[in-house]
Design an enzyme around this catalytic site. Structure first.
Site, PDB file in Angstrom:
ATOM      1  N   GLU A 153       0.826  -1.219   0.000  1.00  0.00           N
ATOM      2  CA  GLU A 153       0.000   0.000   0.000  1.00  0.00           C
ATOM      3  C   GLU A 153       0.862   1.272   0.000  1.00  0.00           C
ATOM      4  O   GLU A 153       0.856   2.045   0.954  1.00  0.00           O
ATOM      5  CB  GLU A 153      -0.951   0.010   1.201  1.00  0.00           C
ATOM      6  CG  GLU A 153      -1.997  -1.080   1.147  1.00  0.00           C
ATOM      7  CD  GLU A 153      -3.049  -0.949   2.243  1.00  0.00           C
ATOM      8  OE1 GLU A 153      -2.775  -0.287   3.254  1.00  0.00           O
ATOM      9  OE2 GLU A 153      -4.149  -1.504   2.076  1.00  0.00           O
ATOM     10  N   GLU A 305      -6.164  -8.327   0.248  1.00  0.00           N
ATOM     11  CA  GLU A 305      -6.571  -8.298   1.646  1.00  0.00           C
ATOM     12  C   GLU A 305      -8.051  -8.013   1.756  1.00  0.00           C
ATOM     13  O   GLU A 305      -8.581  -7.163   1.036  1.00  0.00           O
ATOM     14  CB  GLU A 305      -5.868  -7.161   2.398  1.00  0.00           C
ATOM     15  CG  GLU A 305      -4.391  -7.290   2.575  1.00  0.00           C
ATOM     16  CD  GLU A 305      -3.825  -6.056   3.280  1.00  0.00           C
ATOM     17  OE1 GLU A 305      -4.592  -5.300   3.917  1.00  0.00           O
ATOM     18  OE2 GLU A 305      -2.619  -5.832   3.163  1.00  0.00           O
TER      19      GLU A 305
HETATM   20  C1  GAL Z   1      -4.037  -2.724   5.174  1.00  0.00           C
HETATM   21  C2  GAL Z   1      -2.602  -3.161   5.371  1.00  0.00           C
HETATM   22  C3  GAL Z   1      -2.489  -4.342   6.307  1.00  0.00           C
HETATM   23  C4  GAL Z   1      -3.349  -4.135   7.508  1.00  0.00           C
HETATM   24  C5  GAL Z   1      -4.771  -3.942   7.055  1.00  0.00           C
HETATM   25  C6  GAL Z   1      -5.729  -3.782   8.214  1.00  0.00           C
HETATM   26  O1  GAL Z   1      -4.064  -1.372   4.922  1.00  0.00           O
HETATM   27  O2  GAL Z   1      -2.009  -3.454   4.147  1.00  0.00           O
HETATM   28  O3  GAL Z   1      -1.154  -4.518   6.682  1.00  0.00           O
HETATM   29  O4  GAL Z   1      -2.891  -3.018   8.213  1.00  0.00           O
HETATM   30  O5  GAL Z   1      -4.842  -2.788   6.281  1.00  0.00           O
HETATM   31  O6  GAL Z   1      -7.035  -3.571   7.734  1.00  0.00           O
END
Ligand code: GAL
Ligand code: ZN
Length: 656
Positions: A153, A305
């Site tokens: 990100e 994710e």
């Molecule tokens: C994303 C990030 C992850 C974790 C996640 C939590 O922004 O890439 O490492 O922090 O959010 O929702």
């Protein structure tokens, strides 16, 4: 070029971020056993492992990672291996403070969290390249390796002196001379003229409004500077493993990166999707992010994710009720995902994200969330072969451009109530509710494959983009545009007449007299085939040869067109309330020959075709029955479907 298919092996990849450095190695055995039982095919390793791999500058500790990679491989689990460069170790910030970003006011953004690096810092870049080099060398031939995940990100902004030098190099490349820069930025106003390049600085904290063209260029520059960090690491791993695809995960609809430009540099486009479970329209939000990502990928893409339950970055973080995680996972697959992953595998007990849910929660393997994860894993393995690699076809494109967003959301504009993503979302929602599948496209893309092109809000349009839209309509396409479209050119210079002349001609508008943004709490009544309320904005338009479709009913603009058209080109000078926008777009889509995926869907039910499968997804608050012509087989249950299908709350049917 390698593709997502090289990583998935023609199945749907299922898994999540795995950060096992938080646990004693005995736990790892438990992890891999449970991963197998949950049908996890791949995990993302090493995302924030820099300090563990390089505890002191130049040292390497790969022993634990060797054991981990081997263990995963022995259990048949593939690895998406990350370069750890999103979170530099404390020693870097401490020994090389110039690697730390600085805010607009010059204050230091300290280490102690993550993503604390200046993208322009040569020291940061050198350390990042070295560790990437060594990772590629050490694991390039490892049989578990499926994909490279560069950084995480990318999202930092920096206003430091090194950034200033980098910004100047970028500007010299764009403008060649300071005269051209002064011209593009309109520095004749407020005595902002730059005599030499050395005088140019990033838009730092200032006494009053900063030059908007400078700020726009700084946005472009920052996206490019971060992209240089990505491509530098990508080139290192690609040189060592040309057959392994490379990605970096985007934040959804994030302002800092021009994802159109970034996607061209990736083998796999991936995104992190975190809809808010308390948002009644979260299903539509997810669909929009998925449509956008699929369009950037021009084919299958990856959910890098999502949360198994609650996140911890909102002010109140609620879990997902039973079935919602499954619904959203299958929605991603319906909209083109070939990989469904989570942050993270095992829920942390310490650190900033210990309240963030995980595939294996604090409640353990018998907990509800883990049991639901197992169901999702099992179902994806059941339908994976049928969907992987197949495409979602859309006849409608929504145009979106980061540069226009950046230019439009500046200080000193007409209304701070205008939020670009909210407007795009309103138009996407209207089509989603009408049951029409949408792609996204850049305004300079070839649009000829689409029957309908929708422009929610493109304040800035380059000459090339304007010509593209005009040619699209001349070629038989139907175009509908929201307010303030085409007001500025690529330097954020306002076009005479309030809108580009070619566009005024296209829509049948002689002149945009004035814009009338609506104050908080005010709406404007409009008369049309059916009366509706306009929100947010209104415009005083003087038509030339347009047909008025709906007119403002009262106030200063009474009688003037709110919605007008000239043939196949429509212009909507307000933001109609949701039901009215949906009705309008349904009518326009119909005229363009675009039909919903399934006719007469109950409200809240989403239908998407992917390949030869029909996905029905129930986002409504309760069970529904969907009538369907023809006979189908439901892939997840194997049961026949004849005439209609009942979907429970959060229910899904995958129909062949
Ligand atoms: C994303 C990030 C992850 C974790 C996640 C939590 O922004 O890439 O490492 O922090 O959010 O929702
Ligand atoms: Zn910097």
């Amino acid at each position: 070029m390698p593709s997502l298919n090289d990583a998935t092996g023609s199945r749907v990849l299922f898994g999540g971020d795995y950060n096992p450095e938080q646990w004693p190695e005995e736990t790892w055995l438990d992890d891999v056993r449970l991963m197998r039982e949950a049908a996890v095919t791949s995990v993302t390793v090493g995302v924030f492992s820099w300090a563990r791999i390089e505890p002191r500058p130049g040292e390497r500790d790969f022993g634990w990672l060797d054991r981990l990679m081997d263990l995963l491989h022995q259990h048949g689990i593939g690895v998406v291996l990350a370069t750890p460069t999103a979170s530099p170790p404390a020693w870097m910030g401490s020994r090389h403070p110039e690697t730390l970003p600085r805010g607009e006011d010059g204050s230091v953004i300290w280490y102690g969290s993550r993503q604390h690096f200046c993208p322009s810092s040569p020291v940061y870049r050198a350390y990042a390249a070295a560790i990437t080099e060594d990772l590629a060398e050490r694991y390039g031939d490892h049989p578990a390796l499926r994909m490279w995940h560069v950084n995480n990100e990318y999202c930092t902004f920096c206003w430091c002196d090194e950034t200033a030098r980098h910004f100047r190099r970028w500007l010299r490349h764009r403008y060649t001379t300071t005269e051209a820069l002064n011209e593009a930025w309109g520095t004749a106003f407020w005595s902002q003229r730059y005599d030499t390049w050395d005088e140019v600085i990033p838009p730092r904290k200032a006494q009053y409004l900063r030059n908007p063209s400078c700020t726009l260029d700084f946005r472009r520059f920052t996206s490019d500077a971060l992209l240089e960090c990505f491509t530098a690491e990508r080139d290192i791993v690609a040189a060592r493993t040309p057959h392994i695809p490379v990605t970096t995960n985007f934040m959804p609809f994030w302002t800092g990166q021009d994802a159109w430009a970034w996607a061209r540099e990736e083998d796999v486009v991936s995104v992190d999707v975190y809809p808010d479970p308390t948002d009644p329209l979260a299903g539509q939000y997810g669909a929009m992010i998925q449509d956008m990502t699929r369009s950037q990928a021009r084919g299958p893409w990856m959910v890098m994710e999502q949360a198994a339950g609650a996140v911890n970055f909102r002010s109140v973080n609620v879990p997902k009720p039973r079935g919602l995680g499954r619904l959203w996972s299958l929605q991603s697959v319906a909209r083109g995902a070939d990989a469904v992953c989570h942050f993270q595998w095992r829920q942390s007990r310490q650190g900033s994200e210990k309240f963030h849910s995980a595939m294996l929660p604090h409640a353990g393997e018998h907990g509800r969330v883990h049991q639901e994860i197992r169901q999702i894993g099992a179902e994806l393995s059941r339908c994976g072969e049928r969907v992987a690699g197949t495409h979602v076809v859309s006849q409608v494109a929504i145009l979106h451009d980061w540069e226009s967003w950046w230019a439009g959301e500046q200080e000193g504009r007409l209304s701070a109530r205008v939020h670009y993503p909210a407007i795009v979302r309103a138009w996407h929602r209207a089509l989603w509710e009408a049951g029409v599948t949408t792609d996204f496209a850049h305004p300079e893309h070839d649009l000829s494959a689409y029957r309908l092109v929708v422009v929610p809000h493109l304040y800035l349009l380059t000459d090339t983009a304007v010509d593209n839209l005009v040619a699209y309509v001349r070629g038989g396409g139907v175009l509908v545009s929201g307010f303030l479209t085409g007001a500025a050119d690529r330097d954020d210079r306002i076009r005479p007449g309030g809108m580009d002349e070619r566009l005024r001609d296209l829509f049948g508008i002689r002149m945009v007299q004035e814009r009338w943004p609506l104050p908080e709490g005010e709406e404007v009544a409009c008369d049309g085939p059916r009366p509706f309320r306009g929100t947010l904005w209104a415009e005083e338009l003087e038509p030339s040869d347009a047909e008025t479709v709906a007119a403002y009913r009262s106030g200063e603009l009474a009688g003037l067109p709110a919605v007008l058209r000239r043939g196949r080109a429509w212009y909507v000078s307000t933001l109609p309330e949701p039901a009215a926008l949906s009705e309008l777009l349904t009518r326009i889509a119909d005229e363009a020959g675009v039909r919903p995926v399934v006719e007469d869907l109950p409200p809240g039910v989403e239908a998407v075709r992917r390949g030869d499968l029909l996905f029905l997804l129930n986002h409504a608050p309760g069970p529904v029955t969907v009538g369907l012509p023809g006979q189908y087989r439901e892939l997840l249950t194997g049961g026949p479907v004849d005439g209609s299908v009942r979907l429970e709350r959060h229910g899904v049917a995958v129909l062949a």
